[in-house]
Design a protein around this motif. Structure first.
Motif, PDB file in Angstrom:
ATOM      1  N   CYS A 112       0.858  -1.180   0.000  1.00 26.42           N
ATOM      2  CA  CYS A 112       0.000   0.000   0.000  1.00 26.42           C
ATOM      3  C   CYS A 112       0.893   1.227   0.000  1.00 26.42           C
ATOM      4  O   CYS A 112       2.105   1.131   0.179  1.00 26.42           O
ATOM      5  CB  CYS A 112      -0.951   0.008   1.199  1.00 26.42           C
ATOM      6  SG  CYS A 112      -0.114   0.075   2.796  1.00 26.42           S
ATOM      7  N   GLY A 113       0.291   2.377  -0.204  1.00 24.15           N
ATOM      8  CA  GLY A 113       1.064   3.604  -0.268  1.00 24.15           C
ATOM      9  C   GLY A 113       1.130   4.146  -1.679  1.00 24.15           C
ATOM     10  O   GLY A 113       0.710   3.505  -2.649  1.00 24.15           O
ATOM     11  N   VAL A 114       1.674   5.355  -1.820  1.00 22.22           N
ATOM     12  CA  VAL A 114       1.766   5.999  -3.136  1.00 22.22           C
ATOM     13  C   VAL A 114       2.610   5.172  -4.091  1.00 22.22           C
ATOM     14  O   VAL A 114       2.337   5.091  -5.287  1.00 22.22           O
ATOM     15  CB  VAL A 114       2.338   7.420  -2.989  1.00 22.22           C
ATOM     16  CG1 VAL A 114       2.439   8.095  -4.347  1.00 22.22           C
ATOM     17  CG2 VAL A 114       1.476   8.258  -2.049  1.00 22.22           C
ATOM     18  N   SER A 115       3.648   4.520  -3.561  1.00 19.77           N
ATOM     19  CA  SER A 115       4.521   3.715  -4.419  1.00 19.77           C
ATOM     20  C   SER A 115       3.814   2.504  -5.001  1.00 19.77           C
ATOM     21  O   SER A 115       4.284   1.913  -5.975  1.00 19.77           O
ATOM     22  CB  SER A 115       5.752   3.253  -3.625  1.00 19.77           C
ATOM     23  OG  SER A 115       5.362   2.475  -2.515  1.00 19.77           O
ATOM     24  N   ASP A 116       2.670   2.127  -4.431  1.00 19.89           N
ATOM     25  CA  ASP A 116       1.873   1.025  -4.973  1.00 19.89           C
ATOM     26  C   ASP A 116       0.658   1.531  -5.742  1.00 19.89           C
ATOM     27  O   ASP A 116      -0.325   0.816  -5.912  1.00 19.89           O
ATOM     28  CB  ASP A 116       1.425   0.096  -3.844  1.00 19.89           C
ATOM     29  CG  ASP A 116       2.552  -0.810  -3.372  1.00 19.89           C
ATOM     30  OD1 ASP A 116       3.105  -1.559  -4.202  1.00 19.89           O
ATOM     31  OD2 ASP A 116       2.909  -0.721  -2.180  1.00 19.89           O
ATOM     32  N   GLY A 117       0.731   2.767  -6.204  1.00 23.00           N
ATOM     33  CA  GLY A 117      -0.311   3.315  -7.063  1.00 23.00           C
ATOM     34  C   GLY A 117      -1.443   4.028  -6.351  1.00 23.00           C
ATOM     35  O   GLY A 117      -2.390   4.470  -7.010  1.00 23.00           O
ATOM     36  N   GLU A 118      -1.366   4.172  -5.025  1.00 21.59           N
ATOM     37  CA  GLU A 118      -2.451   4.817  -4.285  1.00 21.59           C
ATOM     38  C   GLU A 118      -2.221   6.334  -4.221  1.00 21.59           C
ATOM     39  O   GLU A 118      -1.978   6.926  -3.165  1.00 21.59           O
ATOM     40  CB  GLU A 118      -2.558   4.210  -2.886  1.00 21.59           C
ATOM     41  CG  GLU A 118      -2.933   2.735  -2.931  1.00 21.59           C
ATOM     42  CD  GLU A 118      -2.938   2.085  -1.557  1.00 21.59           C
ATOM     43  OE1 GLU A 118      -3.468   0.957  -1.441  1.00 21.59           O
ATOM     44  OE2 GLU A 118      -2.401   2.684  -0.606  1.00 21.59           O
ATOM     45  N   TRP A 119      -2.330   6.966  -5.388  1.00 30.34           N
ATOM     46  CA  TRP A 119      -2.011   8.390  -5.505  1.00 30.34           C
ATOM     47  C   TRP A 119      -3.049   9.291  -4.844  1.00 30.34           C
ATOM     48  O   TRP A 119      -2.797  10.462  -4.594  1.00 30.34           O
ATOM     49  CB  TRP A 119      -1.850   8.760  -6.980  1.00 30.34           C
ATOM     50  CG  TRP A 119      -0.505   8.360  -7.497  1.00 30.34           C
ATOM     51  CD1 TRP A 119      -0.163   7.190  -8.094  1.00 30.34           C
ATOM     52  CD2 TRP A 119       0.689   9.135  -7.418  1.00 30.34           C
ATOM     53  NE1 TRP A 119       1.169   7.170  -8.402  1.00 30.34           N
ATOM     54  CE2 TRP A 119       1.721   8.352  -8.004  1.00 30.34           C
ATOM     55  CE3 TRP A 119       1.001  10.401  -6.923  1.00 30.34           C
ATOM     56  CZ2 TRP A 119       3.033   8.811  -8.101  1.00 30.34           C
ATOM     57  CZ3 TRP A 119       2.309  10.866  -7.013  1.00 30.34           C
ATOM     58  CH2 TRP A 119       3.315  10.070  -7.595  1.00 30.34           C
ATOM     59  N   TYR A 120      -4.206   8.747  -4.554  1.00 32.34           N
ATOM     60  CA  TYR A 120      -5.220   9.554  -3.872  1.00 32.34           C
ATOM     61  C   TYR A 120      -4.721  10.046  -2.519  1.00 32.34           C
ATOM     62  O   TYR A 120      -5.198  11.051  -1.983  1.00 32.34           O
ATOM     63  CB  TYR A 120      -6.508   8.742  -3.687  1.00 32.34           C
ATOM     64  CG  TYR A 120      -6.346   7.475  -2.887  1.00 32.34           C
ATOM     65  CD1 TYR A 120      -6.380   7.490  -1.492  1.00 32.34           C
ATOM     66  CD2 TYR A 120      -6.147   6.245  -3.525  1.00 32.34           C
ATOM     67  CE1 TYR A 120      -6.220   6.320  -0.758  1.00 32.34           C
ATOM     68  CE2 TYR A 120      -5.982   5.081  -2.798  1.00 32.34           C
ATOM     69  CZ  TYR A 120      -6.018   5.120  -1.416  1.00 32.34           C
ATOM     70  OH  TYR A 120      -5.853   3.970  -0.682  1.00 32.34           O
ATOM     71  N   ARG A 121      -3.725   9.374  -1.944  1.00 26.34           N
ATOM     72  CA  ARG A 121      -3.216   9.729  -0.629  1.00 26.34           C
ATOM     73  C   ARG A 121      -2.608  11.131  -0.583  1.00 26.34           C
ATOM     74  O   ARG A 121      -2.573  11.753   0.492  1.00 26.34           O
ATOM     75  CB  ARG A 121      -2.165   8.706  -0.178  1.00 26.34           C
ATOM     76  CG  ARG A 121      -2.719   7.314   0.095  1.00 26.34           C
ATOM     77  CD  ARG A 121      -1.589   6.344   0.438  1.00 26.34           C
ATOM     78  NE  ARG A 121      -2.092   4.996   0.703  1.00 26.34           N
ATOM     79  CZ  ARG A 121      -2.491   4.571   1.901  1.00 26.34           C
ATOM     80  NH1 ARG A 121      -2.433   5.383   2.938  1.00 26.34           N
ATOM     81  NH2 ARG A 121      -2.928   3.332   2.060  1.00 26.34           N
ATOM     82  N   VAL A 122      -2.121  11.637  -1.709  1.00 24.24           N
ATOM     83  CA  VAL A 122      -1.506  12.967  -1.690  1.00 24.24           C
ATOM     84  C   VAL A 122      -2.535  14.047  -1.376  1.00 24.24           C
ATOM     85  O   VAL A 122      -2.170  15.162  -0.978  1.00 24.24           O
ATOM     86  CB  VAL A 122      -0.792  13.272  -3.029  1.00 24.24           C
ATOM     87  CG1 VAL A 122       0.342  12.285  -3.276  1.00 24.24           C
ATOM     88  CG2 VAL A 122      -1.772  13.280  -4.197  1.00 24.24           C
ATOM     89  N   LEU A 123      -3.826  13.727  -1.548  1.00 20.84           N
ATOM     90  CA  LEU A 123      -4.890  14.672  -1.186  1.00 20.84           C
ATOM     91  C   LEU A 123      -5.670  14.231   0.049  1.00 20.84           C
ATOM     92  O   LEU A 123      -5.974  15.043   0.927  1.00 20.84           O
ATOM     93  CB  LEU A 123      -5.861  14.864  -2.365  1.00 20.84           C
ATOM     94  CG  LEU A 123      -5.457  15.874  -3.438  1.00 20.84           C
ATOM     95  CD1 LEU A 123      -6.527  15.974  -4.502  1.00 20.84           C
ATOM     96  CD2 LEU A 123      -5.210  17.257  -2.827  1.00 20.84           C
ATOM     97  N   THR A 124      -6.004  12.940   0.120  1.00 20.51           N
ATOM     98  CA  THR A 124      -6.821  12.480   1.246  1.00 20.51           C
ATOM     99  C   THR A 124      -6.112  12.674   2.586  1.00 20.51           C
ATOM    100  O   THR A 124      -6.764  12.866   3.621  1.00 20.51           O
ATOM    101  CB  THR A 124      -7.205  10.999   1.091  1.00 20.51           C
ATOM    102  OG1 THR A 124      -6.013  10.195   0.989  1.00 20.51           O
ATOM    103  CG2 THR A 124      -8.063  10.794  -0.157  1.00 20.51           C
TER     104      THR A 124
END
Length: 284
Positions: A112-124
């Motif tokens: 999990c995390g941005v490195s695994d494609g979860e780019w929504y985290r940069v805003l959420t």
């Protein structure tokens, strides 16, 4: 040296802007866009120009509720916090900013995390707060109201919303570059962008900048001296918000929209590119 005076309709509001027709000092609420500069409401009415749509200093529409977006942002943050109280740390893990997640029990890498494609985290991540420390969200929401609401009134809803979210992205980019291994949450990165924008506005209006600079300096000191504070996100948001505000408040009238939205787009792209490079280095 320029002498700061007060608005002819609001004696408690200092301003450096004057009506281009009668030369009366006018505050943002009393400004009406003219072919050149701004005119006061009296001159517009005398010329039969009541049909002219009042505009903010940045060219945005003047709304009936000038603080609506700020209220919505505060409401969303509070809603997420209530959900955190209901479901526990799971929401922080699911929405917080990680470059690369770890299992909280074994500390082993997790998918999990941005490195695994979860780019929504940069805003959420900008809407998640520490549920074990209520002062985290209380302080951030008070700051958002005190700093954000007046700024929304002066920029207009669309420009204010763009400033807020691009600042949040800039804050996340700085975290991913400088502290990729940390979990980062909170609205403070975006709020620091509003601090920077407020300083730019004060300079644009030729107001006394000492109060906002002292407040900003204190917050920067706290960022480096208090524990569990993401100074990386604060500085990233501050830099991004300042640049966006310069583009919005100093854009030439004949190319206002192009410069304003071009600046927002440029900072958005820069933030995402920097984030992508930082994440690529983590995964390489």
């Amino acid at each position: 040296m320029d002498q700061t005076v007060c608005c002819y309709r609001h004696p408690d509001r200092e301003t450096g802007i004057r009506c281009t027709r009668c030369d009366k000092p006018i505050c943002p609420e009393c400004m009406v866009n003219a072919s050149v500069g701004f005119q006061c409401r009296d001159c517009v009415s005398q010329r039969g120009g009541t049909h002219v749509q009042p505009r903010t200093i940045a060219g945005g529409s003047v709304s009936a509720d000038p603080f609506l977006v700020t209220k919505i942002l505060i409401g969303l943050n509070i809603l997420v916090f209530v959900l955190e109280l209901a479901v526990g740390d799971r929401l922080v893990t699911d929405l917080g900013l990680y470059s690369k997640c770890v299992d909280l029990q074994t500390l082993a890498p997790a998918r999990c995390g941005v490195s695994d494609g979860e780019w929504y985290r940069v805003l959420t991540s900008a809407f998640v707060h520490d549920r074990t420390n209520p002062m985290h969200i209380i302080f951030n929401m008070l700051s958002l109201w005190w700093i954000g609401a007046p700024l929304e009134q002066r920029l207009g809803r669309a420009r204010y919303l763009a400033l807020y979210f691009v600042s949040a992205l800039g804050a996340s980019a700085a975290v991913l570059v400088i502290a990729p291994g940390s979990l980062t949450i909170g609205a403070s990165g975006a709020i620091f962008g509003l601090f920077g924008a407020t300083a730019v506005y004060m300079r644009r209006m030729r107001y006394d900048m000492r109060p906002v600079l002292v407040l900003l300096a204190l917050n920067i000191v706290f960022s480096f001296t208090w524990t569990n504070i993401s100074w990386q996100g604060h500085l990233g948001g501050l830099l991004t918000g300042t640049v966006v505000a310069i583009g919005m408040l100093y854009a030439p009238r004949d190319r206002r929209a192009l410069v304003q939205w071009g600046t927002c787009a440029a900072m958005l792209v820069i933030s995402l590119v920097v984030s992508a490079i930082a994440v690529a280095q983590v995964t390489s």
